[in-house]
Enzyme design. Structure first.
Site, mmCIF file in Angstrom:
data_model
loop_
_atom_site.group_PDB
_atom_site.id
_atom_site.type_symbol
_atom_site.label_atom_id
_atom_site.label_comp_id
_atom_site.label_asym_id
_atom_site.label_seq_id
_atom_site.Cartn_x
_atom_site.Cartn_y
_atom_site.Cartn_z
ATOM 1 N N GLU A 176 0.800 -1.227 0.000
ATOM 2 C CA GLU A 176 0.000 0.000 0.000
ATOM 3 C C GLU A 176 0.834 1.278 0.000
ATOM 4 O O GLU A 176 0.517 2.219 0.729
ATOM 5 C CB GLU A 176 -0.921 -0.023 1.226
ATOM 6 C CG GLU A 176 -0.203 0.037 2.596
ATOM 7 C CD GLU A 176 0.187 -1.315 3.186
ATOM 8 O OE1 GLU A 176 0.396 -2.273 2.413
ATOM 9 O OE2 GLU A 176 0.291 -1.391 4.421
ATOM 10 N N HIS B 203 -8.221 -3.938 -1.025
ATOM 11 C CA HIS B 203 -7.412 -4.050 0.187
ATOM 12 C C HIS B 203 -6.354 -2.944 0.269
ATOM 13 O O HIS B 203 -6.288 -2.206 1.257
ATOM 14 C CB HIS B 203 -6.770 -5.433 0.237
ATOM 15 C CG HIS B 203 -5.908 -5.659 1.438
ATOM 16 N ND1 HIS B 203 -6.373 -6.257 2.588
ATOM 17 C CD2 HIS B 203 -4.618 -5.338 1.682
ATOM 18 C CE1 HIS B 203 -5.403 -6.296 3.485
ATOM 19 N NE2 HIS B 203 -4.320 -5.752 2.963
ATOM 20 N N GLU B 204 -5.555 -2.833 -0.762
ATOM 21 C CA GLU B 204 -4.468 -1.831 -0.719
ATOM 22 C C GLU B 204 -5.041 -0.413 -0.663
ATOM 23 O O GLU B 204 -4.501 0.456 0.018
ATOM 24 C CB GLU B 204 -3.527 -1.997 -1.911
ATOM 25 C CG GLU B 204 -2.919 -3.397 -2.086
ATOM 26 C CD GLU B 204 -2.322 -3.991 -0.828
ATOM 27 O OE1 GLU B 204 -1.921 -3.237 0.078
ATOM 28 O OE2 GLU B 204 -2.273 -5.238 -0.722
ATOM 29 N N ASP C 10 8.907 -10.231 9.675
ATOM 30 C CA ASP C 10 8.523 -11.008 8.485
ATOM 31 C C ASP C 10 8.257 -12.475 8.816
ATOM 32 O O ASP C 10 7.527 -13.156 8.102
ATOM 33 C CB ASP C 10 9.627 -10.959 7.409
ATOM 34 C CG ASP C 10 9.709 -9.597 6.734
ATOM 35 O OD1 ASP C 10 8.778 -8.785 6.916
ATOM 36 O OD2 ASP C 10 10.710 -9.341 6.037
ATOM 37 N N HIS D 146 -6.069 0.572 2.810
ATOM 38 C CA HIS D 146 -4.940 0.964 3.661
ATOM 39 C C HIS D 146 -4.735 2.491 3.654
ATOM 40 O O HIS D 146 -4.069 3.022 4.540
ATOM 41 C CB HIS D 146 -3.652 0.308 3.176
ATOM 42 C CG HIS D 146 -3.372 -1.045 3.765
ATOM 43 N ND1 HIS D 146 -3.360 -1.290 5.129
ATOM 44 C CD2 HIS D 146 -3.058 -2.227 3.175
ATOM 45 C CE1 HIS D 146 -3.058 -2.569 5.341
ATOM 46 N NE2 HIS D 146 -2.880 -3.160 4.174
ATOM 47 N N GLU E 207 -3.744 -4.444 9.337
ATOM 48 C CA GLU E 207 -4.267 -5.447 8.413
ATOM 49 C C GLU E 207 -5.691 -5.899 8.728
ATOM 50 O O GLU E 207 -6.490 -6.106 7.823
ATOM 51 C CB GLU E 207 -3.325 -6.652 8.340
ATOM 52 C CG GLU E 207 -1.920 -6.304 7.815
ATOM 53 C CD GLU E 207 -1.917 -5.696 6.405
ATOM 54 O OE1 GLU E 207 -2.919 -5.831 5.678
ATOM 55 O OE2 GLU E 207 -0.897 -5.065 6.047
ATOM 56 N N TYR F 71 -4.716 -10.578 9.787
ATOM 57 C CA TYR F 71 -5.678 -10.264 8.729
ATOM 58 C C TYR F 71 -7.084 -10.748 9.079
ATOM 59 O O TYR F 71 -8.004 -9.960 9.252
ATOM 60 C CB TYR F 71 -5.246 -10.934 7.411
ATOM 61 C CG TYR F 71 -4.007 -10.322 6.793
ATOM 62 C CD1 TYR F 71 -4.110 -9.418 5.750
ATOM 63 C CD2 TYR F 71 -2.735 -10.656 7.237
ATOM 64 C CE1 TYR F 71 -2.990 -8.856 5.156
ATOM 65 C CE2 TYR F 71 -1.604 -10.097 6.665
ATOM 66 C CZ TYR F 71 -1.733 -9.199 5.624
ATOM 67 O OH TYR F 71 -0.618 -8.647 5.055
HETATM 68 N N1 BES Z 1 1.031 -4.409 3.744
HETATM 69 C C1 BES Z 1 0.756 -5.691 3.204
HETATM 70 C C2 BES Z 1 1.987 -6.380 2.665
HETATM 71 C C3 BES Z 1 3.086 -6.570 3.686
HETATM 72 C C4 BES Z 1 2.818 -6.967 4.973
HETATM 73 C C5 BES Z 1 4.393 -6.359 3.316
HETATM 74 C C6 BES Z 1 3.856 -7.137 5.892
HETATM 75 C C7 BES Z 1 5.417 -6.520 4.227
HETATM 76 C C8 BES Z 1 5.150 -6.911 5.524
HETATM 77 C C9 BES Z 1 -0.299 -5.628 2.099
HETATM 78 O O1 BES Z 1 -1.283 -4.679 2.321
HETATM 79 C C10 BES Z 1 -1.000 -6.944 2.096
HETATM 80 O O2 BES Z 1 -1.621 -7.255 3.069
HETATM 81 N N2 BES Z 1 -0.897 -7.707 1.000
HETATM 82 C C11 BES Z 1 -1.528 -8.994 0.862
HETATM 83 C C12 BES Z 1 -2.773 -8.913 0.049
HETATM 84 C C13 BES Z 1 -4.051 -8.822 0.782
HETATM 85 C C14 BES Z 1 -5.235 -8.869 -0.174
HETATM 86 C C15 BES Z 1 -4.243 -9.791 1.901
HETATM 87 C C16 BES Z 1 -0.576 -9.902 0.108
HETATM 88 O O3 BES Z 1 0.480 -9.434 -0.294
HETATM 89 O O4 BES Z 1 -0.903 -11.058 -0.075
HETATM 90 ZN ZN ZN Z 2 -2.572 -5.223 3.870
#
Ligand code: BES
Ligand code: ZN
Length: 640
Positions: free
Chosen positions: A304, A328-329, A406, A332, A351, A414
């Site tokens: 995002e 989703h994005e 990570d 955010h 999230e 989520y």
């Molecule tokens: N902000 C996250 C991606 C992220 C989280 C990057 C933690 C680094 C560390 C992004 O908004 C996200 O949640 N992406 C999901 C998609 C979503 C529809 C659940 C993904 O990448 O799968």
């Molecule tokens: Zn997210």
């Protein structure tokens, strides 16, 4: 000892004092101490003494050397009048020089020291600065360059792009990777405005999570300005052969030329999503919402980055069925970018709220049936995660002291976060919860929030006027206990009940393939069908399915992913070439990690996985490599 050496050794002593409690060993010792909810255990920055307010970058992009090099200017506000060091986060950076920038622009060299490495936290950079009154400001300039293995950058060769003719670079700063390409206070507690000048090789375009000023002004220099303050993890850069298409008055898309048409068609609903979210949760504060389609090596579905969401190309399915990721994005922009998690322990606030908002947007655009199906798929995915996670990783406010954020990534923040809000909705009503959220985004706009602060606000603003609606012990359980509370309100889908009946009938031999209503199934119905097949299905029966519906050859990456999991489990060899191709081209962690895990469960599978991984690994992002190395190579992830 000459003057400079003397200054440095004093600085060393100071540095030890300043950062002593944040070092790697200390981080482990900390794990037994009482947790301080406002403290960021993943940053060395001495934010109680010094706070960076503005960042100014000037960077040159060198694809041959896989290096960013240049300077960063930091405008710093003193929060303590006696402090004489500025402690920044870095990881794998080469720091060449540090200066104080005088008001008239004159540079005065100042001593600095790069501390010992603390694994994924990197190395603290301690810079000597003059003391001064609280609130007063000064400017520091640091000249530096990145290393090729920078964890927050991925350098791609032409063969890894859609156009196959030009290289590509993109950053991924969340959670703690901004420090691998910019020396800064890498903590979500603080926000900075930023501006940047980036020089890209001829024929390439640079874009950032900022106002993308028209460019290049001259000789490949692109300029950027981000007037709204953002946490460091939202600073982002990409460089590639990019084209732009407007989608609506405030929305548009960047992609490589071969993808731009398909991308524009796929994401045509973005402007309507933006309007829907504004109606529900208040004004959009970032002026523009553009998106960037990255090459398939991008390790996430989406990121995002403000004003410029980064996207995997694997959601371009041709039928707009995977656009929940855009919702989703986009969401955010309220939950996360406007109101930000104070530490990575509070990540569920980013999230969980975002998934809740995402599903509201989906319902507004595509109706209740669609929203229900996505809710149920989310719950199923959460249940699969809960079955494997240690209890300490099943809580919303997760203790990450001494760990890489990570590594604790799962569906818990989520989907359990989303269920928490769904449960609140059931207790107080839909409209009151929406109003509460709208007011919450206003009250905390451009600030960061801990779990405890969120709870206090919730109790004061929503629950105080509704005695008996919710008990404190129930809130405790949602935020701090593993698993799902019994009182959780579980989503259901009528459409999926019909899919269940079809699946059962086909498996029992009561319904012929030709009689399955599968031709009318949406992506979600297919995912539900595939994800809930029994552990064992004879390969011949999978062959029948495949012949009838072309699953191995499907173009939808989510469907192929679910199908490949079934294929691996049942040794359906006809899918092997597709599996190999999938693993070699896609770097999105969520799509490939389960496949490697499944493969590693059998001897043959493990051999296949190791062989393919050896070839795929050079093309994967450092974040994906850190996740996959321990799975496929059975050794702990390399620290750097
Ligand atoms: N902000 C996250 C991606 C992220 C989280 C990057 C933690 C680094 C560390 C992004 O908004 C996200 O949640 N992406 C999901 C998609 C979503 C529809 C659940 C993904 O990448 O799968
Ligand atoms: Zn997210």
């Amino acid at each position: 000892m000459d003057a400079r050496a003397r200054a440095l050794s004093t600085l060393g002593a100071l540095a030890a004092l300043t950062i002593g409690s944040a070092g790697a060993g200390a981080a482990r010792a900390d794990a037994d101490a009482e947790l301080e909810s406002r403290r960021d255990y993943h940053s060395f920055a001495n934010t109680a003494q010094m706070q960076v307010r503005h960042v100014e970058l000037s960077l040159d992009v060198d694809f041959e050397a896989r290096r960013l090099s240049g300077t960063v200017d930091l405008d710093v506000e003193r929060r303590n009048e006696n402090a004489t060091t500025l402690v920044l986060d870095t990881r794998d950076l080469v720091v060449r020089e540090a200066w104080l920038v005088e008001r008239d622009g004159r540079l005065e060299s100042t001593p600095f020291e790069l501390g010992a490495t603390a694994g994924t936290l990197g190395e603290p950079l301690v810079v000597r600065v003059p003391s001064g009154a609280i609130g007063s400001r000064f400017r520091v300039r640091i000249s530096y360059q990145t290393r090729p293995q920078a964890s927050g950058l991925q350098w791609l060769g032409p063969a890894q792009t859609a156009g196959r003719s030009h290289p590509f670079l993109f950053s991924q700063s969340q959670a703690i990777h901004a420090r691998s390409w910019i020396p800064l206070q890498d903590t979500p507690q603080l926000r900075v405005t930023y501006s940047a000048r980036v020089r890209a090789p001829e024929g390439l375009r640079a874009v950032m999570s900022a106002e993308n000023l028209p460019g290049p002004a001259k000789a490949g220099w692109f300029s950027f300005r981000m007037p709204q303050p953002v946490p460091s993890y939202l600073i982002a850069l990409a460089v590639g052969r990019l084209e732009y298409r407007a989608l609506g008055p405030r929305t548009g898309i960047y992609a490589e030329p071969p993808l731009i048409e398909r991308a524009a068609r796929e994401f045509a609903d973005t402007e309507a999503m933006l309007e829907a979210c504004e109606r529900l949760f208040g004004p959009y504060r970032w002026e523009r919402y553009d998106m960037l389609v990255l090459p398939p090596a991008f390790p996430y579905g989406g990121m995002e980055n403000p004003r410029l969401t980064f996207l995997t190309p694997t959601i371009i399915a041709g039928d707009r069925s995977l656009v929940s990721l855009i919702a989703h994005e986009l969401a955010h922009s309220w939950s996360g970018n406007l109101v930000t998690n104070a530490t990575w322990r509070d990540f569920w606030l980013n999230e969980g709220l975002t998934v809740f908002l995402e599903r509201r947007i989906l319902e507004a655009l595509y109706g209740e049936k669609r929203r229900e199906m996505e809710d149920v798929l989310g719950l199923q995915s959460l249940r699969r995660d809960l079955a494997e996670l240690a209890p300490r990783d099943q809580v919303l406010a997760v203790d990450l002291r001494g760990r890489d954020p990570d590594d604790a990534f799962s569906d818990v923040p989520y989907e359990k976060g989303r269920l928490f809000l769904g449960w609140l909705e059931a207790r107080v009503g839909r409209e009151p919860l929406e109003r509460f959220l709208r007011e919450y985004f206003d009250a905390f706009a451009f600030r960061s929030v801990t779990t405890e602060e969120f709870r206090a606000h919730l109790e004061r603003e929503l629950l105080a006027a509704r005695p008996g609606a919710v008990r404190a012990a129930e809130l405790d359980a949602w935020l701090h206990a593993p698993g799902l509370p019994d009182s959780a309100v579980l989503p259901r889908s009528e459409a999926f009940a019909a899919v269940d009946a079809a699946r059962t009938g086909w498996l029992a031999g009561r319904i012929a393939l030709a009689a399955l209503p599968a031709r009318e199934w949406s992506t979600f119905e297919w995912l539900h069908f595939l994800d809930n097949l029994p552990a064992v299905v004879p390969p011949e029966r999978l062959g029948e399915l495949d012949a009838a519906f072309g699953l191995t050859a499907a173009g939808n990456a989510e469907i192929v992913h679910s199908w490949l999991r079934v294929a691996i489990r049942n040794r359906y060899a006809a899918a092997w070439p597709r599996l190999e191709e999938f693993l070699l081209t896609i770097g999105r962690r969520k799509l490939i990690r389960p496949l490697y895990e499944d493969l590693m469960r059998t001897t043959d599978g493990a051999r296949f996985a190791r062989e393919v991984y050896a070839r795929a690994r050079p093309g994967y992002h450092p974040i994906a490599v850190a996740t996959l190395d321990p799975i496929v190579r059975g050794a702990p992830a390399r620290q750097r």
